[in-house]
Design an enzyme around this catalytic site. Sequence first.
Site, mmCIF file in Angstrom:
data_model
loop_
_atom_site.group_PDB
_atom_site.id
_atom_site.type_symbol
_atom_site.label_atom_id
_atom_site.label_comp_id
_atom_site.label_asym_id
_atom_site.label_seq_id
_atom_site.Cartn_x
_atom_site.Cartn_y
_atom_site.Cartn_z
ATOM 1 N N GLY A 284 0.869 -1.177 0.000
ATOM 2 C CA GLY A 284 0.000 0.000 0.000
ATOM 3 C C GLY A 284 0.908 1.230 0.000
ATOM 4 O O GLY A 284 1.814 1.336 0.839
ATOM 5 N N ARG B 284 10.351 -1.210 -4.495
ATOM 6 C CA ARG B 284 9.167 -1.272 -5.377
ATOM 7 C C ARG B 284 9.139 0.001 -6.229
ATOM 8 O O ARG B 284 9.301 1.105 -5.687
ATOM 9 C CB ARG B 284 7.882 -1.424 -4.544
ATOM 10 C CG ARG B 284 7.844 -2.761 -3.781
ATOM 11 C CD ARG B 284 6.466 -3.099 -3.282
ATOM 12 N NE ARG B 284 5.552 -3.445 -4.349
ATOM 13 C CZ ARG B 284 4.231 -3.577 -4.163
ATOM 14 N NH1 ARG B 284 3.695 -3.370 -2.977
ATOM 15 N NH2 ARG B 284 3.458 -3.906 -5.169
ATOM 16 N N ASP C 281 -1.326 4.810 -6.480
ATOM 17 C CA ASP C 281 0.106 4.618 -6.229
ATOM 18 C C ASP C 281 0.948 5.750 -6.797
ATOM 19 O O ASP C 281 2.041 6.033 -6.300
ATOM 20 C CB ASP C 281 0.577 3.273 -6.797
ATOM 21 C CG ASP C 281 0.100 2.155 -5.893
ATOM 22 O OD1 ASP C 281 -1.060 1.726 -6.049
ATOM 23 O OD2 ASP C 281 0.855 1.762 -4.991
ATOM 24 N N ASN D 82 -2.854 2.655 -10.199
ATOM 25 C CA ASN D 82 -3.336 1.945 -9.011
ATOM 26 C C ASN D 82 -3.326 0.455 -9.330
ATOM 27 O O ASN D 82 -2.977 0.052 -10.451
ATOM 28 C CB ASN D 82 -4.736 2.437 -8.616
ATOM 29 C CG ASN D 82 -5.141 1.944 -7.236
ATOM 30 O OD1 ASN D 82 -4.370 2.061 -6.274
ATOM 31 N ND2 ASN D 82 -6.320 1.366 -7.103
#
Length: 348
Positions: free
Chosen positions: A48, A90, A240, A250
């Site tokens: 998240g 990430r 995101d 996202n």
Amino acid sequence: MYVAQPIEWTDRGVVMLDQRRLPAEEISYTYNDYREVAKAITEMVIRGAPAIGVAAAMGVALGVLRSPAQTLEALRTEFAEICETLAKTRPTAVDLFWAIERMKRRFASLSSATSDLAKIREAMVTEARQVHIEKKATDEAIGRYGAEFMPAEGQVMTQCNAGALATGGIGTALGVIRVAVEQGKKLHVLVPETRPYLQGARLTAWELHRGGIPLTLITDNMVGHFLKTGKVGAIVTGADRIAANGDTANKIGTYQIAVLAKENNVPFYIAAPISTFDLTIAGGEQIPIEERSAAEVTHIQGVRIAPDVNAAHPAFDVTPARYIAAIFTERGVARAPYNESLRALAGS
Ligand code: MRU
């Protein structure tokens, strides 16, 4: 109402709830090495966008705190390596880079003012904890702005998990739903399971159920069917990375929900903090999309569900701004044209 706690700074180290094991088991780990924090981000112990940012800030602080460096020069060298390691975890969620940049700025200002390593270490820990505290306030403000847009009653839809587990606060999209429910709106949430990683089925269903918010879990291929019924009043998801023109990355599957929403006249909203804006890029085609392991598609929780064939796993997709009715942030609500409204909210 129950709020999950995915991450916490403690005197023992950084404590994280292992989101890979939910909902079956609630297991936490305590990390004492920044490399372990980086691995936890890569392997989705924590996930998240905003929560990844909090984890990165705490990872940087942990690295500085536990560094064996005895001189400012040695600490500077190690600091660069700590930041680089965390930045490689990430690629899509811009909150990760936002948090690292913030910790870099703090380190630069501290190290230009003092060579007292104990003071620098303590102040870096304070900064990371501050990032977490601010996320909580941010989510609540997003929730208040977004709740106005939720219907007084009936079904709403989300995607993935943009709840407390994803932020360290009350959540962004789920924060909006939570505040609306607390205000007395009678909402029922349709939760797509969000293959392949099942954040909807495993995490959003768990959070809503724990929080006493009614929900119905659906498979991803039921989205169009439910939107066509005319009974879904709104869709709200997290993000995101939001480009300057409002194009939004996202979780994979968000784009097709947004297109189906437009076809069926259901308003599609994004709820996200300003730290998720990336105004350095003009449009969504410049957003890097993380490609995760194909094993997450061919297997579910370690059990093979497909033959040994090629499988693709882009973890995110980009929803063009034209499908987004509004973006809820902690500073207010952005509407098209996003090139103007996002800059105005970001204050740049
Ligand atoms: O791969 P994940 O689980 O980190 O992806 C999460 C999402 O796509 C969320 O919707 C997004 O990060 C917003 S979280 C408030």
